[in-house]
Design a protein around this motif. Structure first.
Motif, short mmCIF file in Angstrom:
data_model
loop_
_atom_site.label_atom_id
_atom_site.label_comp_id
_atom_site.label_asym_id
_atom_site.label_seq_id
_atom_site.Cartn_x
_atom_site.Cartn_y
_atom_site.Cartn_z
N GLY A 150 0.79 -1.22 0.00
CA GLY A 150 0.00 0.00 0.00
C GLY A 150 0.83 1.28 0.00
O GLY A 150 0.30 2.36 -0.26
N GLU A 151 2.12 1.17 0.26
CA GLU A 151 2.99 2.34 0.30
C GLU A 151 3.27 2.84 -1.12
O GLU A 151 3.30 2.07 -2.08
N VAL A 152 3.46 4.15 -1.24
CA VAL A 152 3.84 4.76 -2.52
C VAL A 152 5.28 5.24 -2.40
O VAL A 152 5.62 5.97 -1.46
N VAL A 153 6.12 4.83 -3.34
CA VAL A 153 7.54 5.19 -3.31
C VAL A 153 7.97 5.64 -4.70
O VAL A 153 7.28 5.39 -5.70
N LYS A 154 9.13 6.29 -4.76
CA LYS A 154 9.69 6.71 -6.04
C LYS A 154 11.03 6.01 -6.25
O LYS A 154 11.86 5.95 -5.33
N VAL A 155 11.25 5.49 -7.44
CA VAL A 155 12.51 4.82 -7.76
C VAL A 155 13.63 5.86 -7.77
O VAL A 155 13.57 6.86 -8.48
N ASP A 156 14.68 5.61 -6.97
CA ASP A 156 15.75 6.58 -6.77
C ASP A 156 17.03 6.20 -7.52
O ASP A 156 17.69 7.03 -8.12
N ARG A 157 17.40 4.92 -7.45
CA ARG A 157 18.62 4.47 -8.13
C ARG A 157 18.64 2.95 -8.20
O ARG A 157 17.87 2.27 -7.52
N PHE A 158 19.57 2.45 -9.04
CA PHE A 158 19.75 1.01 -9.21
C PHE A 158 21.20 0.65 -8.92
O PHE A 158 22.11 1.44 -9.19
N ILE A 171 11.68 -4.88 -18.30
CA ILE A 171 10.36 -4.61 -17.72
C ILE A 171 10.01 -3.12 -17.75
O ILE A 171 8.94 -2.72 -17.30
N GLU A 172 10.95 -2.32 -18.27
CA GLU A 172 10.75 -0.88 -18.48
C GLU A 172 10.49 -0.11 -17.17
O GLU A 172 9.65 0.78 -17.11
N LEU A 173 11.24 -0.49 -16.15
CA LEU A 173 11.19 0.26 -14.88
C LEU A 173 12.30 1.28 -14.90
O LEU A 173 13.46 0.95 -15.21
N GLN A 174 11.99 2.54 -14.58
CA GLN A 174 12.95 3.63 -14.73
C GLN A 174 13.09 4.45 -13.46
O GLN A 174 12.18 4.50 -12.62
N ILE A 175 14.24 5.10 -13.34
CA ILE A 175 14.46 6.03 -12.24
C ILE A 175 13.44 7.16 -12.35
O ILE A 175 13.18 7.69 -13.43
N GLY A 176 12.85 7.50 -11.22
CA GLY A 176 11.83 8.54 -11.19
C GLY A 176 10.42 8.01 -11.22
O GLY A 176 9.47 8.74 -10.92
N ASP A 177 10.24 6.72 -11.57
CA ASP A 177 8.90 6.13 -11.58
C ASP A 177 8.33 6.12 -10.17
O ASP A 177 9.01 5.74 -9.21
N GLU A 178 7.08 6.53 -10.05
CA GLU A 178 6.38 6.48 -8.76
C GLU A 178 5.57 5.20 -8.72
O GLU A 178 4.80 4.92 -9.63
N LEU A 179 5.77 4.42 -7.67
CA LEU A 179 5.19 3.09 -7.59
C LEU A 179 4.28 2.95 -6.38
O LEU A 179 4.57 3.48 -5.31
N LYS A 180 3.21 2.20 -6.54
CA LYS A 180 2.41 1.77 -5.40
C LYS A 180 2.64 0.29 -5.20
O LYS A 180 2.57 -0.50 -6.15
N ILE A 181 2.96 -0.08 -3.97
CA ILE A 181 3.21 -1.49 -3.66
C ILE A 181 1.87 -2.20 -3.48
O ILE A 181 1.11 -1.88 -2.56
N ILE A 182 1.59 -3.16 -4.34
CA ILE A 182 0.33 -3.90 -4.27
C ILE A 182 0.45 -5.07 -3.30
O ILE A 182 -0.45 -5.31 -2.48
N GLY A 183 1.56 -5.80 -3.39
CA GLY A 183 1.69 -6.93 -2.47
C GLY A 183 2.99 -7.69 -2.65
O GLY A 183 3.59 -7.70 -3.74
N HIS A 184 3.43 -8.33 -1.56
CA HIS A 184 4.61 -9.18 -1.56
C HIS A 184 4.16 -10.64 -1.60
O HIS A 184 3.39 -11.07 -0.72
N SER A 185 4.62 -11.40 -2.56
CA SER A 185 4.30 -12.82 -2.62
C SER A 185 5.10 -13.57 -1.56
O SER A 185 6.25 -13.20 -1.27
N PRO A 186 4.52 -14.63 -0.97
CA PRO A 186 5.24 -15.37 0.07
C PRO A 186 6.41 -16.17 -0.47
O PRO A 186 6.54 -16.36 -1.69
N PHE A 187 7.25 -16.65 0.43
CA PHE A 187 8.39 -17.51 0.11
C PHE A 187 9.32 -16.87 -0.93
O PHE A 187 9.72 -17.50 -1.91
#
Length: 215
Positions: A150-158, A171-187
């Motif tokens: 549920g947290e919203v974060v911004k990609v800062d660096r790799f 997967i076309e993920l870039q620095i500066g992208d703002e992301l909402k965390i939907i969920g963490h899969s187990p294991f």
């Protein structure tokens, strides 16, 4: 100093070893090397007075190690910036050539390169570039894997790792992208995220999520 030692100093710096303990596992995964190789090199860095190792806690850089790492990082990231901005390199392809150039360039050339690039403060994958006086703003070290549902974060660096950067390009993920965390899969499964700007949902592997820094 051997190129391998330099690689270890740079990755420990990048992982936050100026301020905290970095685990051997983090180093192993970041450099794609066996755990035994990390243990051996860490012992050499400690012997050289460049690092301090605490069993079961990890490794951090000494003042001398930080000084050496800062200069190495500065040279390497200036060349990465040049290769991407001036020569059109893809981000995942710059590391090896920057590695060669950083070792053969004089300090005079580095100063002119810095001026040509208009004194950049960060490289193309988001890492900080110390200036010629060794001044810089310390990178944050919060990783995507630790972000809460549920947290919203911004990609800062790799992390500067070829396999990681190739994966992120795919997967076309870039620095500066703002992301909402939907969920963490187990294991240790993938982390599902949504890119806020487009609404696109995607999954990021558990391993990669430990080397994507967010704020």
């Amino acid at each position: 100093m051997t190129p391998k030692k330099e690689d270890y100093l740079k990755i420990i710096f990048e992982l936050g070893g100026t301020q905290k303990k970095v685990s051997n596992k983090q180093i192993s995964l970041s450099l794609n090397v066996a755990a035994g190789s990390v243990t051996e090199m860490v012992a050499k860095l400690v012997k050289d007075g460049l690092a301090v190792h605490t069993p079961y806690a990890g490794i951090s850089l000494t003042k001398e190690g930080i000084k050496v790492a800062e200069e190495l990082v500065r040279r390497h990231r200036l060349w990465e910036t040049f290769l991407v901005s001036a020569l059109g390199y893809k981000l995942q392809d710059v590391h090896s050539d920057a590695e060669v150039l950083e070792h053969i360039a004089s300090e005079n050339l580095m100063e002119h390169l810095d001026e040509f690039l208009n004194h950049p403060t960060h490289c193309p994958h988001g890492g900080v570039i110390p200036n010629k006086n060794g001044d810089y703003q310390e990178d944050g070290h919060n990783v995507l894997a630790d972000a809460k549902d549920g947290e919203v974060v911004k990609v800062d660096r790799f992390i500067d790792n070829h396999d990681l950067l190739t994966y992120l390009d795919d997967i076309e993920l870039q620095i500066g992208d703002e992301l909402k965390i939907i969920g963490h899969s187990p294991f240790e499964g993938p982390i599902k995220i949504m890119i806020k700007e487009t609404g696109q949902e995607m999954s990021v592997s558990f391993k990669a999520a430990h080397y994507i820094f967010v704020k």
